[in-house]
Motif scaffolding. Structure first.
Motif, PDB file in Angstrom:
ATOM      1  N   LEU A  58       0.832  -1.212   0.000  1.00 19.32           N
ATOM      2  CA  LEU A  58       0.000   0.000   0.000  1.00 19.32           C
ATOM      3  C   LEU A  58       0.868   1.264   0.000  1.00 19.32           C
ATOM      4  CD1 LEU A  58      -2.803  -1.000   2.503  1.00 19.32           C
ATOM      5  CD2 LEU A  58      -3.041  -0.605   0.053  1.00 19.32           C
ATOM      6  N   ILE A  59       1.929   1.275   0.779  1.00 18.09           N
ATOM      7  CA  ILE A  59       2.835   2.432   0.800  1.00 18.09           C
ATOM      8  C   ILE A  59       3.492   2.606  -0.564  1.00 18.09           C
ATOM      9  CG2 ILE A  59       4.995   3.299   1.794  1.00 18.09           C
ATOM     10  CD1 ILE A  59       4.067   1.972   4.445  1.00 18.09           C
ATOM     11  N   TYR A  60       3.888   1.500  -1.194  1.00 17.94           N
ATOM     12  CA  TYR A  60       4.474   1.581  -2.522  1.00 17.94           C
ATOM     13  C   TYR A  60       3.482   2.173  -3.529  1.00 17.94           C
ATOM     14  CZ  TYR A  60       6.225   0.138  -7.069  1.00 17.94           C
ATOM     15  OH  TYR A  60       6.637   0.137  -8.367  1.00 17.94           O
ATOM     16  N   ALA A  61       2.220   1.788  -3.433  1.00 16.29           N
ATOM     17  CA  ALA A  61       1.203   2.318  -4.343  1.00 16.29           C
ATOM     18  C   ALA A  61       1.059   3.822  -4.173  1.00 16.29           C
ATOM     19  CB  ALA A  61      -0.135   1.624  -4.091  1.00 16.29           C
ATOM     20  N   VAL A  62       1.038   4.291  -2.938  1.00 16.50           N
ATOM     21  CA  VAL A  62       0.893   5.729  -2.684  1.00 16.50           C
ATOM     22  C   VAL A  62       2.128   6.487  -3.183  1.00 16.50           C
ATOM     23  CG1 VAL A  62       0.740   7.456  -0.856  1.00 16.50           C
ATOM     24  CG2 VAL A  62      -0.712   5.436  -0.779  1.00 16.50           C
ATOM     25  N   LEU A  63       3.318   5.962  -2.910  1.00 18.46           N
ATOM     26  CA  LEU A  63       4.541   6.626  -3.371  1.00 18.46           C
ATOM     27  C   LEU A  63       4.618   6.679  -4.896  1.00 18.46           C
ATOM     28  CD1 LEU A  63       7.204   5.247  -0.880  1.00 18.46           C
ATOM     29  CD2 LEU A  63       6.250   7.553  -0.983  1.00 18.46           C
ATOM     30  N   ARG A  64       4.254   5.585  -5.523  1.00 20.73           N
ATOM     31  CA  ARG A  64       4.283   5.527  -6.991  1.00 20.73           C
ATOM     32  C   ARG A  64       3.313   6.547  -7.591  1.00 20.73           C
ATOM     33  NH1 ARG A  64       4.679   0.725 -10.946  1.00 20.73           N
ATOM     34  NH2 ARG A  64       3.450   1.479 -12.672  1.00 20.73           N
ATOM     35  N   PHE A  65       2.116   6.630  -7.025  1.00 20.05           N
ATOM     36  CA  PHE A  65       1.120   7.557  -7.554  1.00 20.05           C
ATOM     37  C   PHE A  65       1.503   9.008  -7.276  1.00 20.05           C
ATOM     38  CE2 PHE A  65      -3.149   9.547  -7.729  1.00 20.05           C
ATOM     39  CZ  PHE A  65      -3.446   9.209  -9.023  1.00 20.05           C
ATOM     40  N   SER A  66       2.082   9.269  -6.113  1.00 16.07           N
ATOM     41  CA  SER A  66       2.493  10.642  -5.803  1.00 16.07           C
ATOM     42  C   SER A  66       3.638  11.091  -6.700  1.00 16.07           C
ATOM     43  CB  SER A  66       2.879  10.775  -4.333  1.00 16.07           C
ATOM     44  OG  SER A  66       4.054  10.058  -4.069  1.00 16.07           O
ATOM     45  N   ARG A  67       4.541  10.172  -7.050  1.00 17.61           N
ATOM     46  CA  ARG A  67       5.615  10.515  -7.987  1.00 17.61           C
ATOM     47  C   ARG A  67       5.055  10.832  -9.365  1.00 17.61           C
ATOM     48  NH1 ARG A  67       9.728   5.984  -8.413  1.00 17.61           N
ATOM     49  NH2 ARG A  67       8.317   4.977  -6.990  1.00 17.61           N
ATOM     50  N   TYR A  68       3.997  10.117  -9.740  1.00 18.42           N
ATOM     51  CA  TYR A  68       3.390  10.391 -11.031  1.00 18.42           C
ATOM     52  C   TYR A  68       2.735  11.766 -11.056  1.00 18.42           C
ATOM     53  CZ  TYR A  68       0.428  10.408 -15.031  1.00 18.42           C
ATOM     54  OH  TYR A  68      -0.164  10.781 -16.189  1.00 18.42           O
ATOM     55  N   LEU A  69       2.092  12.146  -9.959  1.00 19.23           N
ATOM     56  CA  LEU A  69       1.384  13.423  -9.924  1.00 19.23           C
ATOM     57  C   LEU A  69       2.317  14.630  -9.860  1.00 19.23           C
ATOM     58  CD1 LEU A  69      -1.636  12.682  -7.593  1.00 19.23           C
ATOM     59  CD2 LEU A  69      -1.599  12.862 -10.076  1.00 19.23           C
ATOM     60  N   ARG A  70       3.549  14.414  -9.421  1.00 20.99           N
ATOM     61  CA  ARG A  70       4.504  15.515  -9.390  1.00 20.99           C
ATOM     62  C   ARG A  70       4.744  15.992 -10.819  1.00 20.99           C
ATOM     63  NH1 ARG A  70       9.900  13.750  -7.317  1.00 20.99           N
ATOM     64  NH2 ARG A  70       8.517  12.535  -6.000  1.00 20.99           N
TER      65      ARG A  70
END
Length: 76
Positions: A58-70
């Motif tokens: 779950l943490i990996y999913a959030v980090l991956r998505f936040s990197r995409y939104l940057r």
């Protein structure tokens, strides 16, 4: 229709990557939640290790998505 803050419409490539990123985020979240809450999940791990493993996903999913939104600084 363009929004009021003068943003350009996203390119088809950018839209496709957004859809793919959202699908990956949802997939990783579902996988993490399945590992945590599904009692008959086919992993022979104790409940505490399954909870940690699911939380890491779950943490990996959030980090991956936040990197995409940057926003990319090279993009207009």
């Amino acid at each position: 229709m363009l929004s009021n803050n003068n943003e350009k419409q996203k390119s088809p490539k950018r839209r496709f990557l957004l859809i793919l990123g959202v699908a990956a985020f949802i997939g990783f979240c579902v996988l993490g939640l399945m590992i945590i809450f599904w009692d008959n999940f086919p992993l022979d791990l104790p409940k505490s290790q399954r909870t940690i493993f699911g939380s890491v996903i779950l943490i990996y999913a959030v980090l991956r998505f936040s990197r995409y939104l940057r926003k990319d600084p090279n993009e207009n």
